[in-house]
Enzyme design. Structure first.
Site, PDB file in Angstrom:
ATOM      1  N   SER A   1     126.378 131.987 -19.590  1.00 45.39           N
ATOM      2  CA  SER A   1     126.064 131.566 -18.052  1.00 45.39           C
ATOM      3  C   SER A   1     124.398 131.221 -18.328  1.00 45.39           C
ATOM      4  CB  SER A   1     126.354 132.765 -17.299  1.00 45.39           C
ATOM      5  OG  SER A   1     125.561 133.966 -17.533  1.00 45.39           O
TER       6      SER A   1
ATOM      7  N   GLY B   1     128.297 138.471 -15.077  1.00 51.99           N
ATOM      8  CA  GLY B   1     128.631 139.844 -14.884  1.00 51.99           C
ATOM      9  C   GLY B   1     129.105 140.462 -13.830  1.00 51.99           C
TER      10      GLY B   1
ATOM     11  N   CYS C   1     128.032 135.681 -25.687  1.00 50.37           N
ATOM     12  CA  CYS C   1     127.797 136.517 -24.303  1.00 50.37           C
ATOM     13  C   CYS C   1     128.947 137.674 -24.174  1.00 50.37           C
ATOM     14  CB  CYS C   1     128.334 135.441 -23.379  1.00 50.37           C
ATOM     15  SG  CYS C   1     128.325 136.137 -21.342  1.00 50.37           S
ATOM     16  N   ASN C   2     128.339 138.829 -23.982  1.00 52.97           N
ATOM     17  CA  ASN C   2     129.259 140.096 -23.954  1.00 52.97           C
ATOM     18  C   ASN C   2     130.213 139.749 -22.810  1.00 52.97           C
ATOM     19  OD1 ASN C   2     128.353 142.208 -26.188  1.00 52.97           O
ATOM     20  ND2 ASN C   2     126.411 141.742 -25.106  1.00 52.97           N
TER      21      ASN C   2
ATOM     22  N   CYS D   1     123.196 143.305 -24.678  1.00 50.64           N
ATOM     23  CA  CYS D   1     123.457 141.916 -23.844  1.00 50.64           C
ATOM     24  C   CYS D   1     122.563 140.905 -24.848  1.00 50.64           C
ATOM     25  CB  CYS D   1     122.290 142.266 -22.507  1.00 50.64           C
ATOM     26  SG  CYS D   1     122.221 140.550 -21.617  1.00 50.64           S
ATOM     27  N   THR D   2     123.269 139.811 -24.862  1.00 50.75           N
ATOM     28  CA  THR D   2     122.748 138.670 -26.104  1.00 50.75           C
ATOM     29  C   THR D   2     121.327 138.099 -25.414  1.00 50.75           C
ATOM     30  OG1 THR D   2     124.297 137.028 -24.632  1.00 50.75           O
ATOM     31  CG2 THR D   2     125.093 138.152 -26.665  1.00 50.75           C
ATOM     32  N   HIS D   3     120.888 138.366 -24.152  1.00 50.86           N
ATOM     33  CA  HIS D   3     119.816 137.861 -23.649  1.00 50.86           C
ATOM     34  C   HIS D   3     118.446 138.791 -24.325  1.00 50.86           C
ATOM     35  CE1 HIS D   3     121.964 135.817 -20.568  1.00 50.86           C
ATOM     36  NE2 HIS D   3     120.971 135.497 -20.028  1.00 50.86           N
TER      37      HIS D   3
END
Length: 253
Positions: A8, A40, A70-71, A177-179
């Site tokens: 996203s 999310g 992205c989880n 979280c991939t961020h």
């Protein structure tokens, strides 16, 4: 060879940057969803439709491998994407690095979004892969949103709050979280000396390369990076230029 990455927001940058470093010949298609972000809090069916739709778009643009860095997308839509694209197109998901963290550390904190921290998915991962380690979930309220905005001051505040919630004596922190790898230096600075960080971006990139090689097709490309924003051709948002990974992929202020 075109590899599509779907998220996203900016959570796809760390994995994409690792792919660029490990295989600079690969052409990358970065699919962000500014119209629908964040995923999310959205209903599961809505997220599945959004991610599967992005996968269809990836195929239409010539992607031969699809990555969900992205989880949320991996938890809710991975199997649906695989069913949509068929066996000939490898789809790589993302799982928080709880297993290697628990193998290396006696006490582990999993930093993640509030939704992921409260999810049965994360609880199941901890039960399956936590081993003998003491594993605690820490909800990082507002951190992913601040990262997407490129608001480093707000990110620092969110990191400080999460660090305060992290149990004393924690040896390892999983970036769930991939961020979060985009601000890993700030996270380390907020934690006591000696705490180790674990994230999955490099492992996901390595798995992607294995899938690329497993296709047995010519992979030499131009190293091009194309961006789709909710399906529209565009560029990475200027906020991506706040991070080394974003700049490496062509983001500009």
């Amino acid at each position: 060879m075109i590899v599509a990455l779907i998220d996203s927001g900016l959570g796809l940058l760390p994995t994409a940057a690792w792919l660029r470093k490990l295989r600079p010949d690969l052409d990358l298609l970065l699919q962000l969803d500014p119209d629908g972000a964040p995923w999310g809090p959205k209903p599961e069916a809505w997220t599945i439709e959004r991610v599967v739709g992005a996968a269809r778009t990836s195929l239409a643009h010539g992607a031969e491998v699809i990555v969900l860095p992205c989880n949320t997308a991996s938890v809710t839509a991975l199997e649906h994407v695989r069913a949509e694209v068929g066996l000939e197109v490898p789809v790589v998901g993302t799982v928080p690095a709880i297993k290697p963290a628990a193998a290396a550390c006696r006490t582990v904190a999993v930093w993640a979004t509030a939704a992921t921290t409260a999810s049965g998915y994360q609880a199941d991962l901890i039960a399956r892969f936590g081993g003998d380690a003491q594993v605690t979930g820490v909800a990082c309220h507002g951190l992913a949103d601040a990262i997407d905005r490129g608001d480093l001051a707000a990110a620092a505040e969110a990191i400080a709050r999460a660090a305060e919630q992290t149990p004393p004596g924690t040896e390892g922190v999983v970036l769930g979280c991939t961020h979060y790898p985009l601000v890993s230096d700030a996270i380390l600075a907020a934690l006591p000396d000696g705490v180790r960080l674990f994230d999955s971006a490099q492992a996901v990139a390595a798995q992607t390369i294995r899938k690329v090689d497993g296709l047995g097709r010519p992979t030499t490309g131009e190293g091009a990076v194309r961006v789709l924003n909710s399906g529209r051709p565009g560029a990475l948002p200027s906020s991506a230029a706040a991070y080394e990974s974003g700049r490496a992929l062509g983001a500009r202020l």
